[in-house]
Design a protein around this motif. Structure first.
Motif, PDB file in Angstrom:
ATOM      1  N   GLN A   1       0.605  -0.906   0.001  1.00 28.80           N
ATOM      2  CA  GLN A   1       0.111   0.062  -0.113  1.00 28.80           C
ATOM      3  C   GLN A   1       0.822   1.354   0.217  1.00 28.80           C
ATOM      4  O   GLN A   1       0.660   2.146  -0.642  1.00 28.80           O
ATOM      5  CB  GLN A   1      -0.973  -0.155   1.234  1.00 28.80           C
TER       6      GLN A   1
ATOM      7  N   ALA B   1      -5.830   2.000   1.956  1.00 27.48           N
ATOM      8  CA  ALA B   1      -6.007   1.482   0.574  1.00 27.48           C
ATOM      9  C   ALA B   1      -6.997   2.442  -0.303  1.00 27.48           C
ATOM     10  O   ALA B   1      -7.528   3.363   0.229  1.00 27.48           O
ATOM     11  CB  ALA B   1      -6.790   0.292   0.859  1.00 27.48           C
TER      12      ALA B   1
ATOM     13  N   GLN C   1     -10.527   0.521   2.531  1.00 29.52           N
ATOM     14  CA  GLN C   1     -10.984  -0.912   1.541  1.00 29.52           C
ATOM     15  C   GLN C   1     -12.559  -0.736   1.234  1.00 29.52           C
ATOM     16  O   GLN C   1     -13.370  -0.107   1.949  1.00 29.52           O
ATOM     17  CB  GLN C   1     -10.827  -2.177   2.605  1.00 29.52           C
TER      18      GLN C   1
ATOM     19  N   TYR D   1     -16.830   2.222   0.682  1.00 34.72           N
ATOM     20  CA  TYR D   1     -15.760   2.074   1.175  1.00 34.72           C
ATOM     21  C   TYR D   1     -15.581   2.478   2.602  1.00 34.72           C
ATOM     22  O   TYR D   1     -16.573   2.884   3.210  1.00 34.72           O
ATOM     23  CB  TYR D   1     -14.479   3.128   0.561  1.00 34.72           C
TER      24      TYR D   1
END
Length: 466
Positions: A14, A82, A88, A98
């Motif tokens: 990441q 992310a 995520q 998200y």
């Protein structure tokens, strides 16, 4: 042990992605090729809209991401790096939802700035100068980390750098044309430097060195001119217009079976406060059987049985809802009014979640939103999309929230919701690299940048007139 190394690999991957994407040298390239990261290849007139991104050493932004797990008291924010700060996905097939952490607003804003259509590499030609400093993330070492007793120093290293590097960029207007984003409430940056011992917060916004800089914070205080509140990021970041329109259709068609909803924690102490009053009223009304369901009688008529529930509470104590929008978005879609009492600070992210769900926000003090988010939610229009009930009337004078909401005619409730839906695009941060069609609708980022440019222009005119 394998699990540990797998986790480290994911985090490193990441971070490498961020380093490749957010290498600040890219900012200079964008000045001549702004469409490289998906911005409008044919921007409209950039008059009064040129922005220069200051090149800062990585220690002021990217290097801070490497410390994402070093502040146990504030929580590990590594999982939320992310997707360039969006977090995520809520599930693998999601395109718009998200697990966004509010602290990542600085990353989200930085990523969007890289595709802003009117960037210039020349600070002298810029109408505003953006500082990609992750102030909220850097503040963690003062709030929870080893520098907790040095909170008055927060920002001084940045100021010294700005004075040494590209000296003309700072001295040209002594910082009046500079702006930055701070992904925490302003109160977290407003501890007087003279406090000994330090209490809470850093002193960044109390440093005279930064009095001229415009600070975009998720919550602002009422008095300093340089602060302006911008919406907390929600979990919804549509990549194109069709996903936004599909969500708006879902909001419009959702059946509102609950009269009022409270999503949050607190309200269990013995001390009288608005959250305790909300919990007591909700629990008492349900337990007393004052409502017997659709078509029922009871104490409340509720528009001829339109609602099947008086009140519902989604207990989000201990932050259990913060990164799981499924827990609260569905109840919000099913409620007509969402209660927004103040907590540790006047505003809550839930305010913007409720707007996104078309759940009419009920405020209990003006500082909760009306006097803060003036660019995104105009102060003179709150009566068009929200309800305000003074908390003193509820806590100390026995005014029942249910009585107030039940007295609002059904036609007015529909008008409030329709008007509220008009504001949904303006409080959403759309996904970076979004479609051209979606960019025709100004989102929270666009409105924040426009407001900043106006404020800086006005401020520079005032200074030049002095």
């Amino acid at each position: 042990m394998a699990c540990k190394y797998d986790t480290l690999f994911i985090i490193c991957a990441q971070l490498c992605s961020f380093l490749l994407l957010l290498d600040l040298a890219v900012c200079q390239k964008l000045s001549t090729h702004p469409h490289q990261l998906g911005s409008d290849p044919n921007p409209s007139d950039c008059t009064d809209r040129w922005i220069h991104i200051r090149r800062l050493p990585p220690r002021f932004n990217l290097d801070l991401l490497a410390n994402c797990s070093e502040y146990p008291l504030s929580g590990d924010f590594c999982p939320y790096l992310a997707n360039h700060g969006l977090g995520q996905k809520t599930h693998n097939r999601s395109h718009s939802w998200y697990r966004t952490d509010p602290l990542m607003l600085e990353l989200v804003f930085h990523r969007r700035m890289l595709e802003y259509p009117c960037l210039t590499s020349d600070p002298a030609a810029a109408d505003a100068v953006y500082l990609p400093y992750y102030a909220g993330i850097d503040s963690l070492r003062y709030l929870y980390g080893p520098d907790v007793n040095s909170s008055a120093d927060h920002g001084l290293e940045l100021f010294r750098f700005l004075q040494r590097d590209e000296t003309g960029a700072w001295r040209r207007h002594m910082g009046h044309d500079h702006f930055l984003v701070m992904a925490r409430p302003a109160w977290d940056f407003s501890q007087p430097p003279s406090n000994d011992p330090p209490i809470w917060g850093t002193s960044f916004l109390e440093l005279p060195e930064f009095f001229n800089v415009t600070a975009l914070t998720v919550e602002s205080r009422a008095w300093p001119w340089q602060e302006q509140a911008v919406p907390y990021p929600t979990s919804f970041h549509p990549p194109n217009l069709s996903f936004l329109e599909a969500w708006l259709q879902r909001v419009r068609r959702s059946r509102r079976a609950t009269l009022m909803l409270f999503v949050g924690g607190g309200g269990v102490s013995a001390t009288p406060n608005i959250r305790r009053s909300i919990r007591n009223e909700c629990e008492n009304a349900t337990a007393a059987g004052n409502f017997t369901g659709p078509g029922g009688g009871g104490e409340y008529g509720f528009y001829g049985g339109e609602y099947s529930s008086l009140c519902s509470i989604v207990d989000c104590s201990n932050g259990i809802c913060e990164h799981d929008p499924i827990l609260f978005m569905k109840p919000m879609l099913q409620a007509s009014f969402c209660l927004q009492p103040p907590g540790d600070t006047p505003t809550r992210r839930s305010t913007f979640d409720s707007i996104l769900a078309g759940c009419i926000p009920v405020f209990f003090e003006d500082q909760s939103a009306k006097s803060q988010y003036t660019w995104h939610l105009p102060e003179d229009r709150y009566e068009e999309f929200s309800v305000t009930i003074p908390k003193e009337e509820v806590v100390f004078k026995g005014l029942r929230i249910l009585d107030v909401l039940n007295s609002i005619p059904r036609a007015k409730v529909r008008r409030l919701r329709e008007k509220l839906m008009e504001f949904i695009p303006s409080v959403v941060y759309r996904k970076h690299g979004s479609s051209m069609s979606l960019r025709t609708k100004k989102d929270a980022f666009d409105i924040a940048v426009e407001g900043t440019l106006r404020r800086i222009k006005s401020r520079l005119e005032e200074v030049s007139a002095q």
